[in-house]
Structure formats: structure tokens, C-alpha cells
Design a protein around this motif. Structure first.
Motif, PDB file in Angstrom:
ATOM      1  N   UNK A  82      -2.361  49.152  19.281  1.00 10.38           N
ATOM      2  CA  UNK A  82      -2.606  49.958  20.336  1.00 10.38           C
ATOM      3  C   UNK A  82      -2.977  49.122  21.841  1.00 10.38           C
ATOM      4  N   UNK A  83      -3.710  47.986  21.662  1.00 19.24           N
ATOM      5  CA  UNK A  83      -4.078  47.093  22.552  1.00 19.24           C
ATOM      6  C   UNK A  83      -2.868  46.445  23.176  1.00 19.24           C
ATOM      7  N   UNK A  84      -2.156  46.036  22.168  1.00 16.67           N
ATOM      8  CA  UNK A  84      -0.602  45.308  22.810  1.00 16.67           C
ATOM      9  C   UNK A  84      -0.009  46.424  23.684  1.00 16.67           C
ATOM     10  N   UNK A  85       0.436  47.490  23.215  1.00 13.33           N
ATOM     11  CA  UNK A  85       1.076  48.594  23.744  1.00 13.33           C
ATOM     12  C   UNK A  85       0.480  49.134  24.949  1.00 13.33           C
ATOM     13  N   UNK A  86      -0.972  49.375  25.216  1.00 12.95           N
ATOM     14  CA  UNK A  86      -1.734  49.607  26.409  1.00 12.95           C
ATOM     15  C   UNK A  86      -1.686  48.570  27.327  1.00 12.95           C
ATOM     16  N   UNK A  87      -1.734  47.538  27.015  1.00 14.34           N
ATOM     17  CA  UNK A  87      -1.622  46.023  27.957  1.00 14.34           C
ATOM     18  C   UNK A  87      -0.248  45.942  28.346  1.00 14.34           C
ATOM     19  N   UNK A  94      16.469  38.617  17.797  1.00 10.49           N
ATOM     20  CA  UNK A  94      15.787  38.457  18.991  1.00 10.49           C
ATOM     21  C   UNK A  94      14.264  39.262  18.805  1.00 10.49           C
ATOM     22  N   UNK A  95      13.315  38.880  19.557  1.00 11.33           N
ATOM     23  CA  UNK A  95      11.936  39.357  19.613  1.00 11.33           C
ATOM     24  C   UNK A  95      12.203  41.045  19.514  1.00 11.33           C
ATOM     25  N   UNK A  96      12.968  41.589  20.546  1.00  7.57           N
ATOM     26  CA  UNK A  96      12.865  42.905  20.553  1.00  7.57           C
ATOM     27  C   UNK A  96      13.711  43.571  19.444  1.00  7.57           C
ATOM     28  N   UNK A  97      14.890  42.697  19.052  1.00  9.84           N
ATOM     29  CA  UNK A  97      15.602  43.454  17.908  1.00  9.84           C
ATOM     30  C   UNK A  97      14.730  43.383  16.588  1.00  9.84           C
ATOM     31  N   UNK A 114       3.399  45.431  17.895  1.00 11.77           N
ATOM     32  CA  UNK A 114       2.708  44.127  18.457  1.00 11.77           C
ATOM     33  C   UNK A 114       3.603  42.849  18.395  1.00 11.77           C
ATOM     34  N   UNK A 115       4.530  43.021  17.716  1.00 20.73           N
ATOM     35  CA  UNK A 115       5.350  41.680  17.005  1.00 20.73           C
ATOM     36  C   UNK A 115       6.050  41.002  18.316  1.00 20.73           C
ATOM     37  N   UNK A 116       6.237  41.720  19.623  1.00 17.46           N
ATOM     38  CA  UNK A 116       6.940  41.120  20.634  1.00 17.46           C
ATOM     39  C   UNK A 116       5.938  40.111  21.324  1.00 17.46           C
ATOM     40  N   UNK A 130       3.062  38.954  19.810  1.00 15.36           N
ATOM     41  CA  UNK A 130       2.683  37.965  18.840  1.00 15.36           C
ATOM     42  C   UNK A 130       3.719  36.851  19.370  1.00 15.36           C
ATOM     43  N   UNK A 131       5.025  37.170  19.159  1.00 15.62           N
ATOM     44  CA  UNK A 131       6.100  36.131  19.308  1.00 15.62           C
ATOM     45  C   UNK A 131       6.113  35.382  20.583  1.00 15.62           C
ATOM     46  N   UNK A 132       5.670  36.220  21.402  1.00 14.43           N
ATOM     47  CA  UNK A 132       5.535  35.427  22.954  1.00 14.43           C
ATOM     48  C   UNK A 132       4.767  34.679  22.974  1.00 14.43           C
ATOM     49  N   UNK A 133       3.389  34.930  22.424  1.00 13.20           N
ATOM     50  CA  UNK A 133       2.235  34.086  22.307  1.00 13.20           C
ATOM     51  C   UNK A 133       2.560  32.573  21.571  1.00 13.20           C
ATOM     52  N   UNK A 134       3.191  32.971  20.530  1.00 10.23           N
ATOM     53  CA  UNK A 134       3.454  31.590  19.731  1.00 10.23           C
ATOM     54  C   UNK A 134       4.697  30.879  20.323  1.00 10.23           C
ATOM     55  N   UNK A 135       5.474  31.587  21.055  1.00 12.90           N
ATOM     56  CA  UNK A 135       6.543  30.656  21.790  1.00 12.90           C
ATOM     57  C   UNK A 135       5.997  30.075  23.111  1.00 12.90           C
ATOM     58  N   UNK A 136       4.991  30.606  23.767  1.00 11.15           N
ATOM     59  CA  UNK A 136       4.558  29.996  24.813  1.00 11.15           C
ATOM     60  C   UNK A 136       3.654  28.883  24.427  1.00 11.15           C
ATOM     61  N   UNK A 137       2.675  29.122  23.058  1.00  7.99           N
ATOM     62  CA  UNK A 137       2.123  27.858  22.749  1.00  7.99           C
ATOM     63  C   UNK A 137       2.863  26.703  22.340  1.00  7.99           C
ATOM     64  N   UNK A 138       4.138  26.818  21.703  1.00 13.75           N
ATOM     65  CA  UNK A 138       5.289  26.095  21.652  1.00 13.75           C
ATOM     66  C   UNK A 138       5.387  25.308  22.791  1.00 13.75           C
ATOM     67  N   UNK A 139       5.752  25.898  23.811  1.00 13.56           N
ATOM     68  CA  UNK A 139       6.332  25.507  25.185  1.00 13.56           C
ATOM     69  C   UNK A 139       5.249  24.384  25.706  1.00 13.56           C
ATOM     70  N   UNK A 140       3.917  25.081  25.537  1.00 13.55           N
ATOM     71  CA  UNK A 140       2.958  24.159  26.094  1.00 13.55           C
ATOM     72  C   UNK A 140       2.741  22.976  25.344  1.00 13.55           C
ATOM     73  N   UNK A 141       2.609  23.014  24.047  1.00 12.83           N
ATOM     74  CA  UNK A 141       2.587  21.578  23.272  1.00 12.83           C
ATOM     75  C   UNK A 141       3.854  20.845  23.493  1.00 12.83           C
ATOM     76  N   UNK A 142       5.041  21.596  23.486  1.00 14.52           N
ATOM     77  CA  UNK A 142       6.310  20.673  23.532  1.00 14.52           C
ATOM     78  C   UNK A 142       6.417  19.727  24.907  1.00 14.52           C
ATOM     79  N   UNK A 143       6.167  20.383  25.930  1.00 17.85           N
ATOM     80  CA  UNK A 143       6.167  20.009  27.406  1.00 17.85           C
ATOM     81  C   UNK A 143       5.018  19.149  27.715  1.00 17.85           C
ATOM     82  N   UNK A 144       3.813  19.087  26.907  1.00 20.74           N
ATOM     83  CA  UNK A 144       2.885  18.430  27.401  1.00 20.74           C
ATOM     84  C   UNK A 144       3.133  16.908  27.938  1.00 20.74           C
ATOM     85  N   UNK A 145       3.832  16.130  27.104  1.00 20.45           N
ATOM     86  CA  UNK A 145       4.275  14.599  27.601  1.00 20.45           C
ATOM     87  C   UNK A 145       5.046  14.814  29.083  1.00 20.45           C
ATOM     88  N   UNK A 146       5.918  15.339  29.003  1.00 22.70           N
ATOM     89  CA  UNK A 146       6.875  15.663  30.350  1.00 22.70           C
ATOM     90  C   UNK A 146       6.032  16.011  31.430  1.00 22.70           C
TER      91      UNK A 146
END
Length: 318
Positions: free
Chosen positions: A16-21, A145-148, A191-193, A195-211
Motif C-alpha cells: 500500500x505504501x509503495x503504490x500510494x507513494x 525487467x522490473x515491470x515484467x 512493491x517489487x518495482x 524494491x528492485x529500484x532501491x537495490x539497483x540504486x544502491x548498487x549504482x552508489x556502491x559501484x560508482x563510489x571510486x569514480x
């Protein structure tokens, strides 16, 4: 049973929180609004199936609680029918407008019929019919893909609901574990989309930290002092934009044209060239066209590719 109830409550709250958000940050559409309604109605059904609430609703034989439970699923089905109608490519705008009126009216009529006849079979067959329609329409949208994946999960949960009601349309036990499984699957799908967006964003922040730290050390103006994203997904989007801007500035902002760089390289080769340039002597010029996102790649994927090669170049040199 208590532990499972808490798991269902947590997942329903997340759904519910994910869909209202989602409705607050994206323009409301028929599909988005319908998914939110479905999540809310499913949460109500999950609440009704708990023994404590069921006793309050129907202290005698529990039949009223069962009818309320099926009524919640009728609302879920009506919202699902609107989602399927909006996704069906053969439905014109005018037909969709008519369906937007008729489907809720049909659900209301079905709820009235359940109340008047004290028979849940009317609601069960409505849910089954809508479920089959949604399954037929939704199968074509399943993709890796996330939506699929979210659609696949939603259809899987819907299939469980249809199977439960087909087994016995006239009588159902809300405490049946299969209802719990259906609610869990549907909640995760809602809420899977996100959730996946959060994990993907966290991976981006972690992977691009040095650059990012390297570019920020050379160009501190990339980060605005009065604006800092606190949401992980937005922070990752800002990080990608900052890295692309930083690469452009590091290359001289296009003021140092070079004619000896092959911009027809593959994306992987270009990323390797950029990583070698960043690891090379400070001030070495590079063609700014080499830094642009290759066709067919998103900015996020391009930046992750450069960051990966940048880290690999560091491990090679050491």
C-alpha cells in the motif's frame, strides 16, 4: 500462524505504501490508481482473514466475515479488470472510458448480490471471470525487467486466487493457507518495482563510489551545497548526472578538440579507453564525444560500465 500474520501485515503495508507513494511522484493514471485500490482492498482482505478481526465482524458463525472477505476480493478484481482493460491494446479510448464506468458498477452490483443472497458464489464467479481476463491480457507483458517481473508476480498471485475459488465457488475458508500465499505473492508484486529500484540504486552508489570521488576531487562544483538527495533512488540518479558532467568537465568541456580518437568503438572499448584516460596523467586531453552515452544504453548503464572499467584498471595497475 501469528508469525505469518505479521509477515502478511508487513508486506501489505509495504504494498500500500509503495503504490500510494508511486501516485504522489508520478502523474495518476488509470492503471496506477487501480493498482493502489487493489493493494488497499487486498490489505483489507488480509485483515479480515485474521481471527481477531473475523470474530469482531462475525462473532457467531463467521459467515459475515467470509462474505466481507470475498467482497474485498471483488474490489481487487474490479481494480484488476481496469488495469487489464487499460493495458489491452485493442481497447480504444472511448471503450476504456465506458469500461471505467461499467466495471465499478458491475462490482457494486456483485457486492449487493452477495449481501442480498448471503451467497459468496456470485462474488467468486466474478473474481474468476476477471482473473481469467487479466491472465489472458497480462501474459503478453511478462518480460525480464522490473515491470515484467512485477506483472508475472501479480498474475501468479491472481492464478492462486482463481484456483482457490474454482475448487469451491460456494464456500471458502479465509484462513486457508493458500489465501495467505496469494496475498504474499500479490503484495510482493505490488512493491517489487520499488524494491528492485532501491537495490539497483544502491548498487549504482556502491559501484560508482571510486569514480565519483575522483571526479569530485577535481571538480568540487559538481555537488551543490544547498541540495542533497536523501532518497536512495534520487541520490543514484544525481550521482549518474554528476559523473557525466564531471567527465565532460575533466575532458575540458569540449574546448580541446581532438581528431585522433575513434568514437566508433564498442561501448566496452570506449569505457576501457575512458578508464585508462582517467587513470593516466592529469590534464591529458580526450575527445568529449567519446564520453557521450552510446546509442542503446541508458546513462545509468553507461556510467556503471565506466565505473567498472575504472575499478578494474586500478586493480590491474596495483
Amino acid at each position: 500462524m501469528t508469525g505469518l500474520t505479521w509477515v502478511i501485515a508487513a508486506l501489505c503495508a509495504a504494498a500500500v505504501g509503495a503504490r500510494l507513494g508511486r501516485l504522489t511522484i508520478r502523474p495518476p493514471s488509470l492503471a496506477r490508481s487501480s493498482v493502489a485500490v487493489a493493494a488497499i482492498a487486498m490489505t483489507a482482505a488480509a485483515a479480515v482473514r485474521t481471527p481477531t478481526v473475523a470474530v469482531v465482524i462475525s462473532p457467531n458463525d463467521g459467515s459475515l466475515a467470509t462474505r466481507v472477505f470475498i467482497g474485498c476480493w471483488v474490489v481487487v478484481s474490479a481494480a484488476t479488470a481496469l488495469i487489464a482493460a487499460a493495458a489491452w491494446p485493442r481497447v480504444s479510448r472511448r471503450t476504456l472510458t465506458i469500461a471505467t464506468v461499467l466495471i465499478p458498477l458491475a462490482a457494486i452490483a456483485d457486492l449487493i448480490a452477495i449481501t442480498v443472497t448471503d451467497n459468496i458464489a456470485v462474488g467468486s464467479w466474478f473474481i474468476v471471470a476477471v482473473g481469467v481476463f487479466a491472465l489472458v491480457v497480462g501474459l503478453r507483458y511478462i518480460a525480464w525487467n522490473p515491470l515484467g517481473r512485477a506483472i508475472a508476480g501479480y498474475l501468479a498471485g491472481l492464478l492462486v486466487v482463481v484456483a482457490i475459488l474454482l475448487a469451491n465457488p460456494s464456500s471458502t475458508d479465509p484462513t486457508n493457507p493458500w489465501w495467505a500465499i496469494a496475498i504474499i505473492i500479490l503484495s510482493l508484486a505490488c512493491c517489487s518495482v520499488m524494491i528492485e529500484s532501491w537495490f539497483s540504486a544502491s548498487a549504482v552508489l556502491r559501484q560508482t563510489s571510486a569514480l565519483w570521488n575522483t571526479l569530485l576531487a577535481s571538480h568540487p562544483e559538481l555537488v551543490e551545497a544547498d541540495y542533497q538527495s536523501t532518497v536512495t533512488v534520487l541520490k543514484a540518479d544525481d550521482r549518474v548526472s554528476q559523473i557525466l558532467d564531471g567527465l565532460y568537465l575533466h575532458a575540458g568541456a569540449g574546448l580541446v578538440p581532438m581528431g585522433n580518437i575513434d568514437t566508433e568503438l564498442s561501448p566496452q572499448a570506449r569505457a576501457q579507453t575512458i578508464a585508462g584516460w582517467l587513470r593516466g596523467p592529469e590534464g591529458t586531453p580526450v575527445e568529449s564525444d567519446l564520453l557521450t552515452t552510446p546509442p542503446g544504453l541508458s546513462d545509468r548503464r553507461w556510467v556503471r560500465m565506466i565505473a567498472s572499467e575504472y575499478d578494474r584498471a586500478a586493480s590491474t595497475t596495483t
